[in-house]
Design a protein around this motif. Structure first.
Motif, mmCIF file in Angstrom:
data_model
loop_
_atom_site.group_PDB
_atom_site.id
_atom_site.type_symbol
_atom_site.label_atom_id
_atom_site.label_comp_id
_atom_site.label_asym_id
_atom_site.label_seq_id
_atom_site.Cartn_x
_atom_site.Cartn_y
_atom_site.Cartn_z
ATOM 1 N N MET A 1 57.971 28.614 -19.769
ATOM 2 C CA MET A 1 58.670 29.870 -19.624
ATOM 3 C C MET A 1 60.024 29.622 -18.951
ATOM 4 O O MET A 1 60.115 28.905 -17.961
ATOM 5 N N THR A 2 61.049 30.227 -19.472
ATOM 6 C CA THR A 2 62.385 30.081 -18.916
ATOM 7 C C THR A 2 62.549 30.990 -17.709
ATOM 8 O O THR A 2 62.260 32.182 -17.772
ATOM 9 N N MET A 3 63.007 30.417 -16.614
ATOM 10 C CA MET A 3 63.258 31.177 -15.400
ATOM 11 C C MET A 3 64.548 31.973 -15.582
ATOM 12 O O MET A 3 65.530 31.448 -16.102
ATOM 13 N N GLN A 4 64.523 33.234 -15.178
ATOM 14 C CA GLN A 4 65.702 34.101 -15.238
ATOM 15 C C GLN A 4 66.330 34.152 -13.852
ATOM 16 O O GLN A 4 65.687 34.614 -12.904
ATOM 17 N N ILE A 5 67.578 33.701 -13.733
ATOM 18 C CA ILE A 5 68.249 33.655 -12.434
ATOM 19 C C ILE A 5 69.556 34.427 -12.526
ATOM 20 O O ILE A 5 70.339 34.240 -13.462
ATOM 21 N N ARG A 6 69.776 35.285 -11.527
ATOM 22 C CA ARG A 6 71.006 36.063 -11.448
ATOM 23 C C ARG A 6 71.614 35.871 -10.067
ATOM 24 O O ARG A 6 70.914 35.968 -9.053
ATOM 25 N N VAL A 7 72.899 35.590 -10.028
ATOM 26 C CA VAL A 7 73.647 35.524 -8.771
ATOM 27 C C VAL A 7 74.455 36.814 -8.708
ATOM 28 O O VAL A 7 75.273 37.079 -9.581
ATOM 29 N N LEU A 8 74.180 37.622 -7.691
ATOM 30 C CA LEU A 8 74.832 38.919 -7.549
ATOM 31 C C LEU A 8 75.936 38.849 -6.513
ATOM 32 O O LEU A 8 75.717 38.345 -5.411
ATOM 33 N N GLY A 9 77.098 39.358 -6.857
ATOM 34 C CA GLY A 9 78.206 39.402 -5.920
ATOM 35 C C GLY A 9 79.503 39.705 -6.625
ATOM 36 O O GLY A 9 79.594 39.599 -7.854
ATOM 37 N N PRO A 10 80.527 40.086 -5.873
ATOM 38 C CA PRO A 10 81.785 40.520 -6.464
ATOM 39 C C PRO A 10 82.674 39.397 -6.995
ATOM 40 O O PRO A 10 83.767 39.656 -7.468
ATOM 41 N N GLY A 11 82.219 38.170 -6.925
ATOM 42 C CA GLY A 11 83.020 37.058 -7.421
ATOM 43 C C GLY A 11 83.793 36.340 -6.329
ATOM 44 O O GLY A 11 84.760 35.636 -6.610
ATOM 45 N N CYS A 12 83.371 36.504 -5.105
ATOM 46 C CA CYS A 12 84.042 35.887 -3.963
ATOM 47 C C CYS A 12 83.706 34.390 -3.867
ATOM 48 O O CYS A 12 82.887 33.873 -4.636
ATOM 49 N N VAL A 13 84.313 33.723 -2.932
ATOM 50 C CA VAL A 13 84.086 32.292 -2.725
ATOM 51 C C VAL A 13 82.611 32.017 -2.433
ATOM 52 O O VAL A 13 82.030 31.062 -2.955
ATOM 53 N N ARG A 14 81.986 32.861 -1.622
ATOM 54 C CA ARG A 14 80.559 32.668 -1.288
ATOM 55 C C ARG A 14 79.674 32.848 -2.518
ATOM 56 O O ARG A 14 78.683 32.147 -2.678
ATOM 57 N N CYS A 15 80.037 33.768 -3.396
ATOM 58 C CA CYS A 15 79.281 33.974 -4.632
ATOM 59 C C CYS A 15 79.359 32.737 -5.528
ATOM 60 O O CYS A 15 78.357 32.291 -6.087
ATOM 61 N N HIS A 16 80.554 32.185 -5.635
ATOM 62 C CA HIS A 16 80.729 30.969 -6.442
ATOM 63 C C HIS A 16 79.980 29.795 -5.815
ATOM 64 O O HIS A 16 79.423 28.952 -6.534
ATOM 65 N N ALA A 17 79.941 29.732 -4.488
ATOM 66 C CA ALA A 17 79.202 28.670 -3.801
ATOM 67 C C ALA A 17 77.711 28.797 -4.073
ATOM 68 O O ALA A 17 77.021 27.795 -4.310
ATOM 69 N N LEU A 18 77.185 30.031 -4.051
ATOM 70 C CA LEU A 18 75.762 30.234 -4.343
ATOM 71 C C LEU A 18 75.453 29.837 -5.780
ATOM 72 O O LEU A 18 74.442 29.184 -6.042
ATOM 73 N N LEU A 19 76.327 30.182 -6.701
ATOM 74 C CA LEU A 19 76.134 29.799 -8.099
ATOM 75 C C LEU A 19 76.134 28.279 -8.244
ATOM 76 O O LEU A 19 75.270 27.707 -8.916
ATOM 77 N N ALA A 20 77.075 27.607 -7.591
ATOM 78 C CA ALA A 20 77.152 26.143 -7.667
ATOM 79 C C ALA A 20 75.903 25.494 -7.055
ATOM 80 O O ALA A 20 75.334 24.556 -7.628
#
Length: 83
Positions: A1-20
């Motif tokens: 089963m494929t895991m569904q992952i969403r990173v929520l945020g306005p696109g700030c530096v911290r959001c990009h860090a969480l995505l990375a």
């Protein structure tokens, strides 16, 4: 089963860090996942998230308001992959 992952945020530096860090954790685990960044405030609030960035795994908010290390995210994802 494929895991569904969403990173929520306005696109700030911290959001990009969480995505990375999440991408790094997934790669180290070799998990199959659909990952998406959500920056729509209405959708973020609809999930009950008041502090960003937030990480949603299979429609469950698993963390919000901080950027954990890739190692911490790896442990979090590994425990959810087992269930």
């Amino acid at each position: 089963m494929t895991m569904q992952i969403r990173v929520l945020g306005p696109g700030c530096v911290r959001c990009h860090a969480l995505l990375a860090n999440t991408t790094e954790a997934l790669a180290s685990l070799g998990l199959d996942a659909d990952i998406e960044q959500i920056d729509d405030v209405t959708e973020i609030l609809a999930r009950g998230v008041l502090a960003t960035p937030a990480l949603v795994v299979n429609d469950e908010v698993v963390l919000a308001g901080h950027v954990p290390t890739a190692s911490h995210i790896r442990d979090l994802l590994a425990s959810r992959a087992e269930t």
